[in-house]
Design a protein around this motif. Structure first.
Motif, mmCIF file in Angstrom:
data_model
loop_
_atom_site.group_PDB
_atom_site.id
_atom_site.type_symbol
_atom_site.label_atom_id
_atom_site.label_comp_id
_atom_site.label_asym_id
_atom_site.label_seq_id
_atom_site.Cartn_x
_atom_site.Cartn_y
_atom_site.Cartn_z
ATOM 1 N N GLN A 89 0.874 -1.217 0.049
ATOM 2 C CA GLN A 89 0.088 0.089 0.021
ATOM 3 C C GLN A 89 0.712 1.495 0.050
ATOM 4 O O GLN A 89 0.496 2.273 -0.196
ATOM 5 C CB GLN A 89 -0.990 -0.058 1.115
ATOM 6 C CG GLN A 89 -2.120 -1.039 0.823
ATOM 7 C CD GLN A 89 -3.153 -1.074 2.203
ATOM 8 O OE1 GLN A 89 -2.677 -0.887 3.282
ATOM 9 N NE2 GLN A 89 -4.286 -0.942 1.576
ATOM 10 N N LYS A 90 2.245 0.973 0.391
ATOM 11 C CA LYS A 90 3.214 2.320 0.112
ATOM 12 C C LYS A 90 3.232 2.556 -1.468
ATOM 13 O O LYS A 90 3.361 3.701 -1.698
ATOM 14 C CB LYS A 90 4.380 2.011 0.858
ATOM 15 C CG LYS A 90 4.435 1.780 2.147
ATOM 16 C CD LYS A 90 5.729 1.632 2.972
ATOM 17 C CE LYS A 90 6.106 1.631 4.251
ATOM 18 N NZ LYS A 90 7.460 1.350 4.628
ATOM 19 N N LEU A 91 2.996 1.495 -2.207
ATOM 20 C CA LEU A 91 3.317 1.639 -3.606
ATOM 21 C C LEU A 91 1.845 2.121 -4.157
ATOM 22 O O LEU A 91 2.019 2.756 -5.398
ATOM 23 C CB LEU A 91 3.825 0.473 -4.141
ATOM 24 C CG LEU A 91 5.147 -0.079 -3.766
ATOM 25 C CD1 LEU A 91 5.564 -1.361 -4.444
ATOM 26 C CD2 LEU A 91 6.406 1.214 -3.969
ATOM 27 N N TYR A 92 0.837 1.500 -3.645
ATOM 28 C CA TYR A 92 -0.470 1.800 -4.216
ATOM 29 C C TYR A 92 -1.416 1.836 -3.293
ATOM 30 O O TYR A 92 -2.283 1.128 -2.658
ATOM 31 C CB TYR A 92 -0.966 0.171 -4.932
ATOM 32 C CG TYR A 92 0.043 -0.207 -6.195
ATOM 33 C CD1 TYR A 92 0.190 0.438 -7.460
ATOM 34 C CD2 TYR A 92 0.981 -1.356 -5.695
ATOM 35 C CE1 TYR A 92 1.057 -0.008 -8.264
ATOM 36 C CE2 TYR A 92 2.016 -1.510 -6.550
ATOM 37 C CZ TYR A 92 2.130 -0.764 -8.188
ATOM 38 O OH TYR A 92 3.017 -1.365 -8.725
ATOM 39 N N PRO A 93 -1.487 3.210 -2.887
ATOM 40 C CA PRO A 93 -2.388 3.380 -1.604
ATOM 41 C C PRO A 93 -3.848 3.386 -1.833
ATOM 42 O O PRO A 93 -4.583 3.489 -0.793
ATOM 43 C CB PRO A 93 -1.821 4.912 -1.195
ATOM 44 C CG PRO A 93 -1.330 5.379 -2.771
ATOM 45 C CD PRO A 93 -0.744 4.099 -3.283
ATOM 46 N N ASN A 94 -4.330 3.502 -2.956
ATOM 47 C CA ASN A 94 -5.794 3.343 -3.234
ATOM 48 C C ASN A 94 -6.192 2.007 -3.518
ATOM 49 O O ASN A 94 -7.452 1.839 -3.900
ATOM 50 C CB ASN A 94 -5.978 4.295 -4.813
ATOM 51 C CG ASN A 94 -5.762 5.295 -4.681
ATOM 52 O OD1 ASN A 94 -5.890 6.257 -3.541
ATOM 53 N ND2 ASN A 94 -5.093 6.143 -5.552
ATOM 54 N N VAL A 95 -5.416 0.876 -3.242
ATOM 55 C CA VAL A 95 -5.892 -0.442 -3.186
ATOM 56 C C VAL A 95 -6.490 -0.788 -1.691
ATOM 57 O O VAL A 95 -5.555 -0.561 -0.701
ATOM 58 C CB VAL A 95 -4.591 -1.448 -3.676
ATOM 59 C CG1 VAL A 95 -5.287 -2.852 -3.586
ATOM 60 C CG2 VAL A 95 -4.340 -1.058 -4.948
ATOM 61 N N ILE A 96 -7.570 -1.115 -1.587
ATOM 62 C CA ILE A 96 -8.010 -1.278 -0.138
ATOM 63 C C ILE A 96 -8.191 -2.910 0.151
ATOM 64 O O ILE A 96 -8.565 -3.668 -0.786
ATOM 65 C CB ILE A 96 -9.407 -0.939 -0.043
ATOM 66 C CG1 ILE A 96 -9.377 0.662 0.012
ATOM 67 C CG2 ILE A 96 -10.056 -1.340 1.568
ATOM 68 C CD1 ILE A 96 -10.785 1.342 -0.318
ATOM 69 N N PHE A 97 -7.556 -3.374 1.370
ATOM 70 C CA PHE A 97 -7.773 -4.817 1.647
ATOM 71 C C PHE A 97 -8.893 -5.199 2.587
ATOM 72 O O PHE A 97 -9.097 -4.503 3.433
ATOM 73 C CB PHE A 97 -6.406 -5.472 2.314
ATOM 74 C CG PHE A 97 -5.459 -5.439 1.075
ATOM 75 C CD1 PHE A 97 -5.033 -6.765 0.751
ATOM 76 C CD2 PHE A 97 -4.643 -4.298 0.589
ATOM 77 C CE1 PHE A 97 -4.024 -6.743 -0.389
ATOM 78 C CE2 PHE A 97 -3.631 -4.396 -0.332
ATOM 79 C CZ PHE A 97 -3.107 -5.821 -0.505
ATOM 80 N N ASN A 98 -9.710 -5.959 2.314
ATOM 81 C CA ASN A 98 -10.522 -6.545 3.271
ATOM 82 C C ASN A 98 -10.153 -7.789 3.719
ATOM 83 O O ASN A 98 -10.344 -8.777 3.242
ATOM 84 C CB ASN A 98 -12.153 -6.817 2.489
ATOM 85 C CG ASN A 98 -12.441 -5.352 1.890
ATOM 86 O OD1 ASN A 98 -12.587 -4.356 2.439
ATOM 87 N ND2 ASN A 98 -12.817 -5.380 0.656
ATOM 88 N N LEU A 99 -10.041 -7.792 5.048
ATOM 89 C CA LEU A 99 -9.286 -8.983 5.806
ATOM 90 C C LEU A 99 -10.234 -9.852 6.486
ATOM 91 O O LEU A 99 -11.137 -9.255 7.089
ATOM 92 C CB LEU A 99 -8.225 -8.484 6.610
ATOM 93 C CG LEU A 99 -7.030 -7.838 5.871
ATOM 94 C CD1 LEU A 99 -6.009 -7.083 6.741
ATOM 95 C CD2 LEU A 99 -6.206 -8.507 4.780
#
Length: 294
Positions: free
Chosen positions: A114-124
């Motif tokens: 997410q440092k590289l792609y901050p707009n990707v959200i993870f649903n864990l």
């Protein structure tokens, strides 16, 4: 079938009342009643039992509720995936993992990604292997971290540089807590809590040449929290992985490894013959690069 009607059905199923559902949906009660009856006619099956102005799902209705929920979730995910662009990677990744040594490893990878792609959200989410595989099969999770073995014919997977050591977790004052290792003969003499997932139990049994019919099995669990709670309130012992013990950091519990030593690998798995979103493909590429560097 109109997705709008599916949303109507799910609202009625949640409220068990046409009037309340109509108020939530901002439509009239007769319109909603007609939509539900048309849906039952289209499916040629009864979805609700109607008694005393209250609706209860039939068995068919419960199944349709589960599938309708999954369908709408997949449609939402698909819409998000279609709007992704490589230049500014966005989207959501549904990732499930057991509570184990893989948990800190995979969450660290997520943070670095997410440092590289901050707009990707993870649903864990978490669960045991059976729950995670079912969620993967039903499309509720895109990726899952599983203990080996996995069905190679059914899933693609990356082998993660994480090993899970097997042993016995118990209260600090338990008689076996002073042991440096636990043997199969020790296991035959104590009340045990075992993992719910049979394929994992069988693998451990094969390594130890364990006769499961001689075990004093008092419970099986799929969630580590339940295991820890049982241990605190009983004289039981839990056959488990050290990653569970490490994640809870309970000062009243100890972990003693098995002998011969038994460890199990972790994998990151996804369904075969599935079109992956750009976000998932990029994350898998990132994970593979990290594995190669480790």
């Amino acid at each position: 079938m109109d997705t709008r009607v599916l949303k109507y059905f799910l609202t009625v199923a949640q409220t068990n009342n046409i009037t309340k559902a109509a108020e939530q949906l901002h439509i009239t009660q007769p319109t909603l009643s007609r939509q539900i009856m048309d849906l039952e006619a289209e499916l040629d099956i009864k979805l609700f039992n109607r008694e005393n102005h209250r609706l209860q799902l039939t068995k068919a209705g419960i199944l349709f509720q589960q599938r309708a929920t999954t369908l709408l979730q997949l449609l939402d995910q698909t819409e998000n995936d279609l709007h992704q662009q490589e230049e500014a990677l966005t989207g959501e990744i549904n990732l499930g993992s057991a509570v184990s040594s893989v948990s800190p490893y995979i969450t660290k990878l997520i943070f670095e990604f997410q440092k590289l792609y901050p707009n990707v959200i993870f649903n864990l989410s978490d669960g045991d292997g059976d729950v995670l595989r079912r969620q993967l099969d039903e499309g509720l999770n895109d990726l899952v971290c599983l203990l080996e073995p996995v069905e190679a014919a059914k899933y693609n997977f990356l082998e993660l540089p994480v090993r899970e050591e097997w042993g016995v977790m118990m209260k600090k004052e338990a008689p076996l807590a002073k042991y440096s290792t636990i043997t199969k003969e020790d296991l035959y003499k104590i009340p045990l809590i075992l993992p719910h997932r049979s394929i994992v139990r069988d693998e451990v049994s094969d390594i130890l040449k364990l006769d499961q019919t001689r075990l004093n099995i008092r419970a099986t669990t799929s969630l580590p929290g339940n295991t820890v709670s049982l241990l605190r309130n009983s004289n039981h012992y839990s056959l488990t992985i050290k990653g569970v013990y490490d994640n809870f950091h309970d000062p009243d519990l100890v972990f003693v490894p098995l002998v011969p030593n038994k460890s199990t690998g972790d994998v990151l798995a996804w369904r075969k013959n599935t079109i992956l979103s750009p976000a998932i493909e990029k994350f898998l590429q990132f994970v593979n690069e990290q594995i190669q560097e480790s």
